[in-house]
Design a protein around this motif. Structure first.
Motif, short mmCIF file in Angstrom:
data_model
loop_
_atom_site.label_atom_id
_atom_site.label_comp_id
_atom_site.label_asym_id
_atom_site.label_seq_id
_atom_site.Cartn_x
_atom_site.Cartn_y
_atom_site.Cartn_z
N ARG A 174 1.10 -1.31 -0.26
CA ARG A 174 -0.06 0.06 -0.30
C ARG A 174 0.90 1.20 0.30
NH1 ARG A 174 -3.91 -2.93 3.57
NH2 ARG A 174 -2.86 -2.09 5.07
N GLY A 175 1.88 1.62 -0.09
CA GLY A 175 3.40 2.41 0.08
C GLY A 175 2.44 3.09 1.30
N MET A 176 2.83 1.70 2.48
CA MET A 176 2.89 2.68 3.69
C MET A 176 4.32 2.01 4.22
SD MET A 176 0.69 4.62 5.03
CE MET A 176 0.64 5.42 3.54
N PRO A 177 4.83 2.56 4.90
CA PRO A 177 6.67 1.98 5.57
C PRO A 177 5.78 0.70 6.23
CG PRO A 177 5.55 4.19 6.05
CD PRO A 177 4.67 3.97 5.45
N THR A 178 7.12 -0.29 6.41
CA THR A 178 7.17 -1.75 7.16
C THR A 178 8.59 -1.69 6.96
OG1 THR A 178 6.31 -2.99 6.97
CG2 THR A 178 7.60 -3.11 5.03
N VAL A 179 9.01 -2.79 7.95
CA VAL A 179 10.39 -2.96 8.93
C VAL A 179 10.72 -4.07 8.34
CG1 VAL A 179 11.80 -3.36 10.74
CG2 VAL A 179 9.37 -2.26 10.71
N GLU A 180 11.95 -4.55 7.67
CA GLU A 180 12.88 -5.51 7.24
C GLU A 180 14.11 -5.32 7.69
OE1 GLU A 180 14.34 -6.57 3.37
OE2 GLU A 180 15.32 -5.65 3.37
N ALA A 181 14.57 -6.92 8.72
CA ALA A 181 15.62 -6.92 9.57
C ALA A 181 16.47 -8.18 8.86
CB ALA A 181 15.04 -7.41 10.78
N GLU A 182 17.93 -7.86 8.32
CA GLU A 182 18.92 -8.82 8.28
C GLU A 182 19.76 -9.08 9.87
OE1 GLU A 182 21.25 -8.12 4.02
OE2 GLU A 182 22.37 -6.98 5.29
N LYS A 218 2.56 7.28 10.23
CA LYS A 218 2.54 5.46 9.84
C LYS A 218 4.23 5.43 9.84
CE LYS A 218 -1.38 4.10 9.23
NZ LYS A 218 -2.55 3.60 10.44
N GLY A 219 5.38 6.23 10.12
CA GLY A 219 6.46 5.74 9.47
C GLY A 219 7.14 4.68 11.06
N VAL A 220 8.04 4.12 10.83
CA VAL A 220 8.79 2.88 11.81
C VAL A 220 9.87 2.89 12.45
CG1 VAL A 220 6.41 1.08 10.75
CG2 VAL A 220 9.11 1.01 9.29
N SER A 221 10.68 4.46 12.28
CA SER A 221 11.57 4.67 12.59
C SER A 221 12.17 4.09 13.65
CB SER A 221 12.21 5.79 12.23
OG SER A 221 11.91 6.64 13.16
N SER A 222 11.54 4.63 14.77
CA SER A 222 11.46 3.78 16.27
C SER A 222 11.77 2.82 16.48
CB SER A 222 10.58 4.62 16.83
OG SER A 222 8.83 4.12 16.08
N ALA A 223 10.63 1.07 15.57
CA ALA A 223 11.01 0.15 15.69
C ALA A 223 12.01 -0.40 14.64
CB ALA A 223 9.42 -0.62 14.48
N VAL A 224 12.80 0.62 13.39
CA VAL A 224 14.09 0.04 13.45
C VAL A 224 15.31 0.20 13.64
CG1 VAL A 224 15.66 0.91 10.99
CG2 VAL A 224 12.94 0.31 10.62
N ASN A 225 14.87 1.16 14.71
CA ASN A 225 16.14 1.65 16.27
C ASN A 225 16.00 0.72 16.39
OD1 ASN A 225 16.78 4.39 13.96
ND2 ASN A 225 15.27 5.51 15.73
N HIS A 226 14.86 -0.24 17.06
CA HIS A 226 14.99 -0.47 18.39
C HIS A 226 15.79 -1.98 17.72
CE1 HIS A 226 11.56 1.12 20.47
NE2 HIS A 226 12.59 1.42 20.79
N ILE A 227 15.48 -2.71 16.42
CA ILE A 227 16.33 -3.49 16.36
C ILE A 227 17.58 -3.19 16.30
CG2 ILE A 227 16.55 -4.39 13.48
CD1 ILE A 227 13.98 -4.35 13.06
#
Length: 420
Positions: free
Chosen positions: A18-26, A63-72
């Motif tokens: 939907r063009g909304m931000p989400t999280v990817e982890a590597e 809808k940004g996910v920068s906080s979730a990304v920072n937690h990773i």
């Protein structure tokens, strides 16, 4: 240092269908193996789902996910670096302890799940195994029947249909390959039906067509017509499945069809489902009542459960505690499995195991906001679920799951296919 130990974890913000931000982890292991996983997002979400952490800032409409990304990138990486990627229970337990909340609202279920799945993928690659084989062992040999959402309504489309998903289920197929042939032919026939009637062939969130119609029964009639035009026999070759998403209909103690603004009682709603099942070859009804209406589910299961699958999605939210409540009250006879509703692979597998122990059907499912991650395809085979929901045979974020299952079928010698 153990070659399978985690050397680094990196999170990033990507975008869903939907063009909304989400999280990817590597995940990167000390032996050089890399693996990544991304998480989807739902439109109609249950109140009891694990917390999808969003920034709630001006950018990306909150809808940004920068906080979730920072937690990773910081606390999760610090907690898991050096751990062996093949000890899934320990890894997931560390993630849950690190968060420390019941609904994963501190770290975010989106951050936690991305890491949990990436760890499993890294372990599979390190052992030289396909993910389904790593997770399921030698007993992973059953391909799922696809439940294809080819007409969209409810919160998944801007049309006037109340029911959220109208699906076809190719029960007469003898292989996944044949099921895909049947599904794609019916999908194409439906497009031709709509065009001939001068109706829109625009699509909704999950790739199904989303025309304005004269009510939900016209949608069911269109499905019947498309099945027959494709050369198949309704009920014998292909059945119909519905996702009502009725939690979206429940407001202030009443059920109200939101697009018609028509109030309906619980008893009348039960009668509505019974009537539809008498008229059409309905195989499955998902969320026919709201997320706390265990009595409604129980009554409908008693009425229709011998011949129709009554599925809890918002009711159970892939949570073993919610599922136990449903089992004790005989609410439903099948559970929808969405890993992002619970937040870790370990908890997802626990819910599946509980469902199977009590004779509940298991359906692996995508979300309306999807990514190109194909983990649920492998997971459906790993646990021999027998069923999968991953949208219409359109749009790459849906088709990639189907294509992955076609590849898995080619890899499994003597693979089984369930008969319904």
């Amino acid at each position: 240092m153990n070659a399978l130990s985690i050397r680094s974890i990196h999170g990033r913000q990507i975008f869903d269908s939907r063009g909304m931000p989400t999280v990817e982890a590597e995940i990167v292991l000390h032996n050089g193996v890399r693996a990544s996983a991304s998480v989807p997002s739902g439109a109609s979400t249950g109140r009891f789902e694990a917390c999808e952490l969003r920034d709630n800032l001006a950018e990306y409409h909150g809808k940004g996910v920068s906080s979730a990304v920072n937690h990773i990138n910081t606390p999760i990486q610090e907690a898991l670096v050096g751990e062996s990627c093949d000890d899934q229970w320990t890894l997931d337990n560390k993630l849950m302890v690190l968060d420390g909340t019941q609904n994963k609202s501190k770290i975010g279920a989106n951050a936690i799940l991305a890491v949990s799945l990436a760890c499993a993928k890294a372990a599979a690659k390190a052992y030289g195994l396909e993910l389904f084989r790593y997770l399921g062992g030698l007993q992973a040999n059953t391909l799922p029947i696809p439940m294809m959402n080819i007409l969209n309504g409810g919160a998944h489309a801007g049309n006037n249909l109340e029911i959220q998903e109208f699906m076809i289920v190719p029960v007469g197929a003898h292989s996944f390959t044949e099921a895909m042939k049947m599904g794609t032919e019916i999908y194409a026939s439906l497009r031709n039906c709509l065009k001939k009637k001068g109706l829109s062939t625009g699509i909704g969130d999950e790739g199904g067509y989303a025309p304005d119609l004269n009510g939900d029964e016209e949608a069911l009639s269109l499905l019947m017509e498309a099945i027959q035009l494709a050369g198949y026999q309704p009920n014998y070759d292909v059945k119909i499945a519905l996702d009502a998403a009725a939690n979206e209909w429940y407001k202030n103690g009443h059920y109200i069809f939101p697009k018609l603004q028509k109030k309906i009682t619980q008893s009348e709603l039960k009668g509505y489902w019974e009537e539809l099942c008498q008229k059409y070859p309905i195989y499955s009804i998902e969320d026919p009542f709201a997320e706390e209406d265990f009595p409604g589910f129980s009554e409908l299961t008693a009425s229709l459960g011998g011949s129709v699958q009554i599925v809890g999605d918002d009711l159970f939210v892939t949570n073993p505690d919610r599922l136990r409540q449903g089992i004790s009250s005989l609410s439903g006879n099948a559970v929808l499995i969405k890993p992002n509703q619970i937040g870790t692979l370990t908890e997802t597998l626990s819910t599946i195991r509980l469902a199977k122990e009590h004779g509940y059907g298991v359906i692996l499912s995508h979300r309306s906001g999807e990514t190109e991650d194909t983990t649920i395809a492998d997971l459906s085979v790993a646990v021999n679920a027998g069923q999968i929901k991953t949208g219409a045979p359109a749009r790459s974020e849906r088709v990639c799951k189907y294509n992955r299952l076609l590849k898995i079928e080619s890899l499994i010698s003597g693979s089984e296919y369930p008969k319904k």
